[in-house]
Design an enzyme around this catalytic site. Structure first.
Site, short mmCIF file in Angstrom:
data_model
loop_
_atom_site.label_atom_id
_atom_site.label_comp_id
_atom_site.label_asym_id
_atom_site.label_seq_id
_atom_site.Cartn_x
_atom_site.Cartn_y
_atom_site.Cartn_z
N PHE A 11 0.91 -1.30 0.00
CA PHE A 11 0.12 -0.01 0.03
C PHE A 11 0.85 1.24 0.02
N THR A 36 3.91 -11.16 -1.20
CA THR A 36 3.04 -11.87 -0.22
C THR A 36 1.69 -11.44 -0.66
N ASP A 59 12.81 -11.84 -1.41
CA ASP A 59 12.74 -11.79 -0.05
C ASP A 59 13.91 -11.04 0.65
N THR A 123 6.25 2.64 12.71
CA THR A 123 4.84 3.04 13.14
C THR A 123 4.83 3.47 14.59
N ASP A 124 3.60 4.30 14.98
CA ASP A 124 3.46 5.00 16.13
C ASP A 124 3.03 3.88 17.22
N GLU A 125 2.78 2.74 16.56
CA GLU A 125 2.32 1.54 17.41
C GLU A 125 3.41 1.03 18.51
N TYR A 150 2.85 -7.77 16.31
CA TYR A 150 3.29 -6.66 15.07
C TYR A 150 4.24 -5.57 15.69
N LYS A 154 7.88 -4.56 15.02
CA LYS A 154 8.55 -3.08 14.55
C LYS A 154 9.45 -2.33 15.48
N TYR A 207 -14.94 -3.57 16.30
CA TYR A 207 -14.16 -4.65 17.41
C TYR A 207 -14.80 -3.97 18.76
N ARG A 214 -7.94 6.54 16.60
CA ARG A 214 -6.69 6.32 15.80
C ARG A 214 -6.47 7.93 15.22
N ASP A 273 -13.68 -8.43 20.25
CA ASP A 273 -12.66 -7.51 20.17
C ASP A 273 -11.43 -8.15 19.84
N PRO A 275 -7.77 -9.10 20.83
CA PRO A 275 -6.94 -8.99 22.27
C PRO A 275 -5.96 -8.19 22.20
P1 NAD Z 1 1.52 -3.67 3.10
O1 NAD Z 1 1.28 -4.54 4.11
O2 NAD Z 1 0.37 -3.15 2.37
O3 NAD Z 1 2.66 -4.15 2.34
C1 NAD Z 1 3.85 -4.84 2.57
C2 NAD Z 1 4.61 -4.89 1.39
O4 NAD Z 1 5.90 -5.74 1.75
C3 NAD Z 1 3.89 -5.89 0.47
O5 NAD Z 1 4.14 -5.51 -0.84
C4 NAD Z 1 4.77 -7.45 0.71
O6 NAD Z 1 4.56 -8.17 -0.44
C5 NAD Z 1 6.09 -6.85 0.98
N1 NAD Z 1 6.78 -7.89 1.77
C6 NAD Z 1 6.37 -8.52 2.93
N2 NAD Z 1 7.31 -9.35 3.59
C7 NAD Z 1 8.57 -9.23 2.34
C8 NAD Z 1 9.76 -9.72 2.42
N3 NAD Z 1 10.22 -10.85 3.39
N4 NAD Z 1 10.50 -9.54 1.42
C9 NAD Z 1 10.18 -8.51 0.63
N5 NAD Z 1 9.04 -7.91 0.54
C10 NAD Z 1 7.95 -8.30 1.52
O7 NAD Z 1 2.19 -2.63 4.35
P2 NAD Z 1 1.96 -1.06 4.17
O8 NAD Z 1 0.70 -0.62 4.91
O9 NAD Z 1 2.14 -0.64 2.80
O10 NAD Z 1 3.15 -0.61 5.33
C11 NAD Z 1 4.18 -0.40 4.79
C12 NAD Z 1 5.23 -0.04 5.93
O11 NAD Z 1 4.79 1.17 6.74
C13 NAD Z 1 5.70 -1.04 7.04
O12 NAD Z 1 6.88 -1.10 7.45
C14 NAD Z 1 4.39 -0.83 8.16
O13 NAD Z 1 5.12 -1.17 9.26
C15 NAD Z 1 4.77 0.59 8.02
N6 NAD Z 1 3.25 1.51 8.50
C16 NAD Z 1 2.29 1.33 8.01
C17 NAD Z 1 0.94 1.91 8.52
C18 NAD Z 1 -0.18 1.89 7.99
O14 NAD Z 1 -1.22 2.48 8.27
N7 NAD Z 1 -0.36 1.11 6.91
C19 NAD Z 1 1.30 3.00 9.49
C20 NAD Z 1 2.65 3.09 10.04
C21 NAD Z 1 3.54 2.40 9.47
O1 DAU Z 2 -0.68 3.18 13.96
C1 DAU Z 2 -0.26 2.65 12.80
C2 DAU Z 2 -0.58 1.37 12.40
O2 DAU Z 2 -1.83 1.35 11.80
C3 DAU Z 2 0.29 0.54 11.37
O3 DAU Z 2 1.65 0.31 12.03
C4 DAU Z 2 -0.41 -0.88 10.85
O4 DAU Z 2 0.77 -1.42 9.93
C5 DAU Z 2 -1.54 -0.70 10.60
O5 DAU Z 2 -2.28 -2.08 10.22
C6 DAU Z 2 -2.39 0.07 11.50
O6 DAU Z 2 -2.95 -0.54 12.60
P1 DAU Z 2 -4.14 -0.64 13.22
O7 DAU Z 2 -4.41 -1.95 14.24
O8 DAU Z 2 -4.47 0.61 13.95
O9 DAU Z 2 -5.06 -0.54 12.09
P2 DAU Z 2 -6.51 -1.45 11.62
O10 DAU Z 2 -6.90 -0.76 10.32
O11 DAU Z 2 -6.18 -2.89 11.64
O12 DAU Z 2 -7.43 -1.10 12.78
C7 DAU Z 2 -7.76 0.39 12.87
C8 DAU Z 2 -8.63 0.34 14.20
O13 DAU Z 2 -9.79 -0.33 13.77
C9 DAU Z 2 -8.30 -0.57 15.31
O14 DAU Z 2 -8.83 0.08 16.60
C10 DAU Z 2 -8.91 -1.79 15.39
C11 DAU Z 2 -10.38 -1.41 14.40
N1 DAU Z 2 -10.92 -2.45 13.58
C12 DAU Z 2 -10.03 -2.96 12.60
C13 DAU Z 2 -10.77 -3.80 11.84
C14 DAU Z 2 -10.04 -4.62 10.63
C15 DAU Z 2 -12.18 -2.77 13.79
O15 DAU Z 2 -13.01 -2.03 14.62
N2 DAU Z 2 -12.94 -3.50 13.01
C16 DAU Z 2 -12.01 -4.14 11.91
O16 DAU Z 2 -12.75 -5.04 11.35
#
Ligand code: NAD
Ligand code: DAU
Length: 336
Positions: A11, A36, A59, A123-125, A150, A154, A207, A214, A273, A275
Site C-alpha cells: 500500500f 506476499t 525476499d 509506526t507509532d504503535e 506486530y 517493528k 471490534y 486512531r 474485540d 486481544p
Molecule cells: P503492506 O502490508 O500493504 O505492504 C507490505 C509489502 O511488503 C507488500 O508488498 C509485501 O509483499 C512486502 N513484503 C512482505 N514481506 C516481505 C519480504 N520478506 N521481502 C520483501 N517484501 C516483503 O504494508 P503497508 O501498509 O504499505 O506498510 C508499509 C510499511 O509502513 C510497513 O513497514 C509498516 O509497518 C509501516 N506502517 C504502516 C502503516 C499503515 O497504516 N499502513 C502505518 C505506520 C507504519
Molecule cells: O498506527 C499505525 C498502524 O496502523 C500501522 O503500523 C499498522 O501497519 C496498520 O495496520 C495500523 O494498525 P491498526 O491496528 O491501528 O489498524 P487497523 O486498520 O487494523 O485497525 C484500525 C482500528 O480499527 C483498530 O482500533 C482496530 C479497529 N478495527 C479494525 C478492523 C480491521 C475494527 O474495529 N474492525 C475491523 O474489522
C-alpha cells in the site's frame, strides 16, 4: 541517484514509488518485493514501463539477493513488512522473520556497501497505547511499549536500525507514522474494509464497543514527509508523522464513512474485540514541522472522500483481492 524501495508493491510503498517517479523523473527506483498476499503489481501499473523503474521479486531475508541489489544503490527506503496486527495475533512467525531478520539483513548489506542513507519506515504503535481521557500524544521522546506481536517486531527493527547508526555509523533516519489510509490499501485494514463492505451492502465489523481512537494520515501526506526527511532530515534522527485532525473513535469514523457513502448505520455490527487492543494513538508531529516545514495537507473528510471515490472507480482491483484467499481469512477473522 538510485534508490531501493523495499515492499514497493504494498500500500504505502506503491504510493511512494508513484509519488517519487512522478516528482523525480530522473531518479532510478528498484523495487524489491516478495509479493506476499499484500503485495500487488497492479498497484504499479502506471509506472511499470518507466525505463528508470525496475522490479525484483524476492525476499529481504535473502542476504545474497539483497547484497546483489544494494551494491549499486545510494539510498534505501525500507517499507517491506508484515503489517497487519490481527494476522500477527494469529501467528507472529512471519513478523519476526520479515520485520526483524529482514531488516537486519538489509542493515548488514547497507553497511557493507556503504549506502548514503538507510531510511526506515516505522509506526507509532511501537509506543504502545494512550488513554481516551487525556490529550497526551506520542513524541520522539516517548518510551517504547509495544503491546502486540506486530508492534513488538517493528520496535525491535527500530532498535536495530538505531544500533547500526550508533555502533557502526550507518547513516540512518527513522519515521514513525500513524494510521495511513488512501488508494491501494489492502481491504483487511479498517478503512478499505469498511468502504468495500459498504459498496457491497455488507456489515461493517466494529471490534468491541468501537471506543478506540486512531490518528488518520492520508498516504500522500506521508509520502511528502518521507521525501522531506530523505532530502533534509538530520542523520541518526527519528521523526514522527501524524494526521491533520484530532483522533476519532472507530465508531465515529464508521459513522462518518457511512454518511459520506449515503449508507445506513444499521450496517454497523459489533464483533469480538481484538486481544490486547491499543486504545488510542495520537502523534505530535511538531518536530518534523519545525525542522523540515512538513504538515499534513489533507483533512480526514477530504481524504475519505478521495479514498471512497478511488474504491468506487477501482472495483476490479479490490473485487479480485476479495474473491481469493481473502475469503478464508475473513471467515476465520470474523467467524462468518
Ligand atoms: P503492506 O502490508 O500493504 O505492504 C507490505 C509489502 O511488503 C507488500 O508488498 C509485501 O509483499 C512486502 N513484503 C512482505 N514481506 C516481505 C519480504 N520478506 N521481502 C520483501 N517484501 C516483503 O504494508 P503497508 O501498509 O504499505 O506498510 C508499509 C510499511 O509502513 C510497513 O513497514 C509498516 O509497518 C509501516 N506502517 C504502516 C502503516 C499503515 O497504516 N499502513 C502505518 C505506520 C507504519
Ligand atoms: O498506527 C499505525 C498502524 O496502523 C500501522 O503500523 C499498522 O501497519 C496498520 O495496520 C495500523 O494498525 P491498526 O491496528 O491501528 O489498524 P487497523 O486498520 O487494523 O485497525 C484500525 C482500528 O480499527 C483498530 O482500533 C482496530 C479497529 N478495527 C479494525 C478492523 C480491521 C475494527 O474495529 N474492525 C475491523 O474489522
Amino acid at each position: 541517484m538510485r534508490i531501493l524501495v523495499t515492499g514497493g508493491a504494498g500500500f504505502i510503498g506503491s504510493n511512494f514509488i508513484r509519488y517519487w517517479l512522478f516528482k523525480y523523473p530522473n531518479y532510478e527506483v528498484v523495487n524489491l518485493d516478495k509479493l506476499t498476499y499484500a503485495g500487488n503489481l497492479e498497484n504499479l501499473k502506471e509506472v511499470q514501463d518507466y525505463p528508470n523503474y525496475t522490479f525484483v521479486k524476492g525476499d529481504i531475508c535473502d542476504q545474497q539477493l539483497v547484497d546483489d541489489i544494494i551494491k549499486s544503490v545510494d539510498v534505501i527506503v525500507h517499507f517491506a513488512a508484515e503489517s497487519h496486527v490481527d494476522r500477527s495475533i494469529t501467528d507472529s512467525s512471519a513478523f519476526v522473520k520479515t520485520n526483524i531478520i529482514g531488516t537486519l539483513t538489509l542493515l548488514n548489506s547497507a553497511l557493507k556497501h556503504k549506502v548514503k542513507r538507510f531510511h526506515h519506515i516505522s509506526t507509532d504503535e511501537v509506543f504502545g497505547s494512550l488513554t481516551l481521557d487525556t490529550d497526551e500524544k506520542f513524541s520522539e521522546t516517548s518510551c517504547y511499549k509495544p503491546n502486540n506481536p506486530y508492534s513488538a517486531s517493528k520496535a525491535s527493527s527500530d532498535h536495530f536500525v538505531r544500533a547500526f547508526a550508533r555502533t557502526y555509523g550507518l547513516p540512518i533516519t527513522i519515521t514513525n507514522c500513524s494510521n495511513n489510509y488512501g488508494p491501494y490499501q489492502f481491504p483487511e485494514k479498517f478503512v478499505p474494509l469498511m468502504i468495500t463492505n459498504l459498496l457491497e451492502d455488507k456489515p461493517v465489523p466494529i471490534y468491541g464497543d468501537g471506543q478506540y481512537a486512531r490518528d488518520w494520515l492520508y498516504v500522500e501526506d506521508h509520502c511528502r514527509a518521507i521525501d522531506l526527511v530523505l532530502k533534509k532530515g538530520r542523520l541518526g534522527e527519528t521523526y514522527l508523522i501524524g494526521g491533520m485532525n484530532d483522533t476519532i473513535t472507530n465508531l465515529d469514523l464508521a459513522k462518518l464513512v457511512i454518511k459520506l457513502m449515503g449508507k445506513s448505520e444499521d450496517l454497523i455490527t459489533f464483533v469480538k474485540d481484538r486481544p490486547g487492543h491499543d486504545v488510542r494513538y495520537a502523534v505530535d508531529w511538531s518536530k518534523i514541522n519545525k525542522e523540515l516545514g512538513w504538515k499534513p495537507k489533507v483533512d480526514l473528510k477530504q481524504g475519505l472522500k478521495q479514498t471512497i471515490d478511488w474504491y468506487i472507480k477501482n472495483r476490479d482491483w479490490w473485487q479480485k483481492i476479495k474473491s481469493g484467499e481473502y475469503q478464508d481469512y475473513y471467515k476465520k477473522q470474523y467467524q462468518t
